[in-house]
Write a protein that holds these residues in place. Structure first.
Motif, PDB file in Angstrom:
ATOM      1  N   SER A  18       0.807  -1.225   0.000  1.00  0.00           N
ATOM      2  CA  SER A  18       0.000   0.000   0.000  1.00  0.00           C
ATOM      3  C   SER A  18       0.839   1.273   0.000  1.00  0.00           C
ATOM      4  O   SER A  18       0.326   2.356  -0.286  1.00  0.00           O
ATOM      5  CB  SER A  18      -0.950   0.010   1.203  1.00  0.00           C
ATOM      6  OG  SER A  18      -0.228  -0.103   2.408  1.00  0.00           O
ATOM      7  N   GLU A  19       2.139   1.154   0.306  1.00  0.00           N
ATOM      8  CA  GLU A  19       3.004   2.338   0.236  1.00  0.00           C
ATOM      9  C   GLU A  19       3.245   2.742  -1.217  1.00  0.00           C
ATOM     10  O   GLU A  19       3.585   3.886  -1.495  1.00  0.00           O
ATOM     11  CB  GLU A  19       4.340   2.046   0.929  1.00  0.00           C
ATOM     12  CG  GLU A  19       4.209   1.898   2.445  1.00  0.00           C
ATOM     13  CD  GLU A  19       5.540   1.638   3.110  1.00  0.00           C
ATOM     14  OE1 GLU A  19       6.563   1.509   2.378  1.00  0.00           O
ATOM     15  OE2 GLU A  19       5.575   1.565   4.357  1.00  0.00           O
ATOM     16  N   VAL A  20       3.087   1.805  -2.131  1.00  0.00           N
ATOM     17  CA  VAL A  20       3.241   2.081  -3.560  1.00  0.00           C
ATOM     18  C   VAL A  20       1.883   2.086  -4.258  1.00  0.00           C
ATOM     19  O   VAL A  20       1.632   2.891  -5.159  1.00  0.00           O
ATOM     20  CB  VAL A  20       4.165   1.029  -4.222  1.00  0.00           C
ATOM     21  CG1 VAL A  20       4.231   1.236  -5.732  1.00  0.00           C
ATOM     22  CG2 VAL A  20       5.556   1.089  -3.613  1.00  0.00           C
ATOM     23  N   VAL A  21       0.999   1.184  -3.835  1.00  0.00           N
ATOM     24  CA  VAL A  21      -0.357   1.086  -4.400  1.00  0.00           C
ATOM     25  C   VAL A  21      -1.345   1.422  -3.279  1.00  0.00           C
ATOM     26  O   VAL A  21      -1.776   0.541  -2.525  1.00  0.00           O
ATOM     27  CB  VAL A  21      -0.634  -0.335  -4.943  1.00  0.00           C
ATOM     28  CG1 VAL A  21      -1.990  -0.378  -5.644  1.00  0.00           C
ATOM     29  CG2 VAL A  21       0.465  -0.787  -5.892  1.00  0.00           C
ATOM     30  N   PRO A  22      -1.722   2.705  -3.147  1.00  0.00           N
ATOM     31  CA  PRO A  22      -2.573   3.138  -2.027  1.00  0.00           C
ATOM     32  C   PRO A  22      -3.898   2.379  -1.894  1.00  0.00           C
ATOM     33  O   PRO A  22      -4.376   2.174  -0.770  1.00  0.00           O
ATOM     34  CB  PRO A  22      -2.818   4.621  -2.344  1.00  0.00           C
ATOM     35  CG  PRO A  22      -1.628   5.026  -3.152  1.00  0.00           C
ATOM     36  CD  PRO A  22      -1.317   3.830  -3.999  1.00  0.00           C
ATOM     37  N   ASN A  23      -4.489   1.975  -3.006  1.00  0.00           N
ATOM     38  CA  ASN A  23      -5.792   1.294  -2.925  1.00  0.00           C
ATOM     39  C   ASN A  23      -5.659  -0.224  -2.898  1.00  0.00           C
ATOM     40  O   ASN A  23      -6.605  -0.945  -3.229  1.00  0.00           O
ATOM     41  CB  ASN A  23      -6.704   1.733  -4.075  1.00  0.00           C
ATOM     42  CG  ASN A  23      -6.166   1.318  -5.430  1.00  0.00           C
ATOM     43  OD1 ASN A  23      -4.958   1.191  -5.605  1.00  0.00           O
ATOM     44  ND2 ASN A  23      -7.060   1.109  -6.387  1.00  0.00           N
ATOM     45  N   TRP A  24      -4.503  -0.734  -2.504  1.00  0.00           N
ATOM     46  CA  TRP A  24      -4.284  -2.174  -2.403  1.00  0.00           C
ATOM     47  C   TRP A  24      -5.328  -2.859  -1.526  1.00  0.00           C
ATOM     48  O   TRP A  24      -5.854  -3.914  -1.901  1.00  0.00           O
ATOM     49  CB  TRP A  24      -2.866  -2.429  -1.906  1.00  0.00           C
ATOM     50  CG  TRP A  24      -2.474  -3.849  -1.653  1.00  0.00           C
ATOM     51  CD1 TRP A  24      -1.955  -4.364  -0.506  1.00  0.00           C
ATOM     52  CD2 TRP A  24      -2.536  -4.958  -2.565  1.00  0.00           C
ATOM     53  NE1 TRP A  24      -1.676  -5.706  -0.625  1.00  0.00           N
ATOM     54  CE2 TRP A  24      -2.035  -6.100  -1.896  1.00  0.00           C
ATOM     55  CE3 TRP A  24      -2.961  -5.103  -3.884  1.00  0.00           C
ATOM     56  CZ2 TRP A  24      -1.955  -7.356  -2.484  1.00  0.00           C
ATOM     57  CZ3 TRP A  24      -2.891  -6.364  -4.483  1.00  0.00           C
ATOM     58  CH2 TRP A  24      -2.398  -7.465  -3.785  1.00  0.00           C
ATOM     59  N   PRO A  25      -5.678  -2.309  -0.366  1.00  0.00           N
ATOM     60  CA  PRO A  25      -6.727  -2.939   0.444  1.00  0.00           C
ATOM     61  C   PRO A  25      -8.068  -3.029  -0.290  1.00  0.00           C
ATOM     62  O   PRO A  25      -8.796  -4.015  -0.150  1.00  0.00           O
ATOM     63  CB  PRO A  25      -6.820  -2.035   1.680  1.00  0.00           C
ATOM     64  CG  PRO A  25      -5.478  -1.386   1.775  1.00  0.00           C
ATOM     65  CD  PRO A  25      -5.080  -1.154   0.353  1.00  0.00           C
ATOM     66  N   VAL A  26      -8.378  -1.999  -1.077  1.00  0.00           N
ATOM     67  CA  VAL A  26      -9.631  -2.009  -1.843  1.00  0.00           C
ATOM     68  C   VAL A  26      -9.588  -3.110  -2.896  1.00  0.00           C
ATOM     69  O   VAL A  26     -10.575  -3.828  -3.110  1.00  0.00           O
ATOM     70  CB  VAL A  26      -9.859  -0.637  -2.520  1.00  0.00           C
ATOM     71  CG1 VAL A  26     -11.085  -0.689  -3.433  1.00  0.00           C
ATOM     72  CG2 VAL A  26     -10.023   0.445  -1.471  1.00  0.00           C
ATOM     73  N   ILE A  27      -8.441  -3.268  -3.546  1.00  0.00           N
ATOM     74  CA  ILE A  27      -8.289  -4.310  -4.560  1.00  0.00           C
ATOM     75  C   ILE A  27      -8.499  -5.687  -3.946  1.00  0.00           C
ATOM     76  O   ILE A  27      -9.204  -6.534  -4.509  1.00  0.00           O
ATOM     77  CB  ILE A  27      -6.897  -4.219  -5.219  1.00  0.00           C
ATOM     78  CG1 ILE A  27      -6.792  -2.926  -6.032  1.00  0.00           C
ATOM     79  CG2 ILE A  27      -6.640  -5.435  -6.111  1.00  0.00           C
ATOM     80  CD1 ILE A  27      -5.414  -2.676  -6.622  1.00  0.00           C
ATOM     81  N   LEU A  28      -7.909  -5.918  -2.774  1.00  0.00           N
ATOM     82  CA  LEU A  28      -8.066  -7.211  -2.106  1.00  0.00           C
ATOM     83  C   LEU A  28      -9.520  -7.450  -1.714  1.00  0.00           C
ATOM     84  O   LEU A  28     -10.038  -8.565  -1.844  1.00  0.00           O
ATOM     85  CB  LEU A  28      -7.170  -7.266  -0.867  1.00  0.00           C
ATOM     86  CG  LEU A  28      -5.664  -7.321  -1.126  1.00  0.00           C
ATOM     87  CD1 LEU A  28      -4.901  -7.305   0.195  1.00  0.00           C
ATOM     88  CD2 LEU A  28      -5.303  -8.568  -1.925  1.00  0.00           C
ATOM     89  N   THR A  29     -10.181  -6.394  -1.244  1.00  0.00           N
ATOM     90  CA  THR A  29     -11.585  -6.520  -0.844  1.00  0.00           C
ATOM     91  C   THR A  29     -12.467  -6.850  -2.042  1.00  0.00           C
ATOM     92  O   THR A  29     -13.344  -7.726  -1.974  1.00  0.00           O
ATOM     93  CB  THR A  29     -12.074  -5.219  -0.188  1.00  0.00           C
ATOM     94  OG1 THR A  29     -11.298  -4.962   0.986  1.00  0.00           O
ATOM     95  CG2 THR A  29     -13.545  -5.330   0.209  1.00  0.00           C
ATOM     96  N   GLU A  30     -12.230  -6.178  -3.160  1.00  0.00           N
ATOM     97  CA  GLU A  30     -13.037  -6.430  -4.350  1.00  0.00           C
ATOM     98  C   GLU A  30     -12.730  -7.797  -4.951  1.00  0.00           C
ATOM     99  O   GLU A  30     -13.626  -8.453  -5.507  1.00  0.00           O
ATOM    100  CB  GLU A  30     -12.811  -5.317  -5.377  1.00  0.00           C
ATOM    101  CG  GLU A  30     -13.366  -3.972  -4.907  1.00  0.00           C
ATOM    102  CD  GLU A  30     -13.361  -2.919  -5.992  1.00  0.00           C
ATOM    103  OE1 GLU A  30     -12.688  -3.122  -7.028  1.00  0.00           O
ATOM    104  OE2 GLU A  30     -14.041  -1.891  -5.808  1.00  0.00           O
TER     105      GLU A  30
END
Length: 213
Positions: free
Chosen positions: A119-131
């Motif tokens: 997430s330090e490079v891809v801020p929406n990483w948590p959103v991607i995992l959730t989706e």
């Protein structure tokens, strides 16, 4: 070409052959183009849209030809409906193939970079995992409910496009993440070197102190 198989894809509810109005040529063309475009998207995404989807488009063409051979002034309603159903099923099949490939890429990405904070490079990483997890649940429920649920082949298509966008973002982030890993390795080596020199310095000082006694 032999008679096409009965439509049984999960959540692709076939049009009722007795329903009105009967799909016209423009409806068929629209549904065919939607399915064909999605097949091409999935094909471009990772080289394969899946044989089931391509076969469905072949069956759609088969039924349209039959409709035109009806001998009447307009295409046979039953054959037109079957053709549209196969177009929608093709959309479903192509989208599902794309979703499965996208989920596999996201899982591989997570494994590749499990040692760093993505997430330090891809801020929406948590959103991607959730989706991605939501997509897994969507596929599971689709297969459980089968044809009894309302048609959601368009939901499949939209979900694929969302995951594809995420995969494109993750792929473009790999260079920065790899640099981050290399930077971490350099920092670790520097730390170990400095620590080793410190310990060595202490050891030398102790030895010199003992010799001075």
């Amino acid at each position: 070409m032999s008679e096409s198989p009965e439509l049984r894809s999960p959540n692709v509810v076939p049009l009722d052959v007795n329903q009105l109005p009967v799909p016209d040529f423009h409806t068929l063309v629209r549904e065919y183009e939607i399915a064909d475009e999605l097949c091409k998207e999935v094909q471009h995404f990772r080289s394969a849209a899946g044989i089931p989807a391509i076969n469905e488009l072949r069956y759609a063409g088969y039924h349209y030809i039959n409709a035109c051979r009806s001998g009447g002034t307009s295409p046979a309603p039953t054959e037109m409906i079957k053709a549209v159903n196969h177009c929608r099923r093709a959309t479903y099949e192509a989208a599902e193939a794309g979703i499965l490939m996208a989920l596999d890429e996201i899982r591989s990405f997570r494994t590749d970079y499990k040692t760093i904070v993505v997430s330090e490079v891809v801020p929406n990483w948590p959103v991607i995992l959730t989706e991605a997890q939501g997509a897994v649940e969507h596929l599971r429920k689709s297969r459980e409910h089968g044809d009894d649920r309302k048609s959601d082949y368009t939901r499949h298509r939209d979900l694929f496009r969302t995951l594809k966008s995420h995969c494109d973002l993750l792929e473009s982030s790999r260079d920065d993440l790899n640099n981050k890993i290399r930077g971490g390795i350099r920092e670790t080596r520097r730390f170990l070197l400095n620590s080793g020199l410190t310990v060595l310095g202490i050891a030398v000082a102790v030895v010199l102190g003992i010799l001075a006694l």
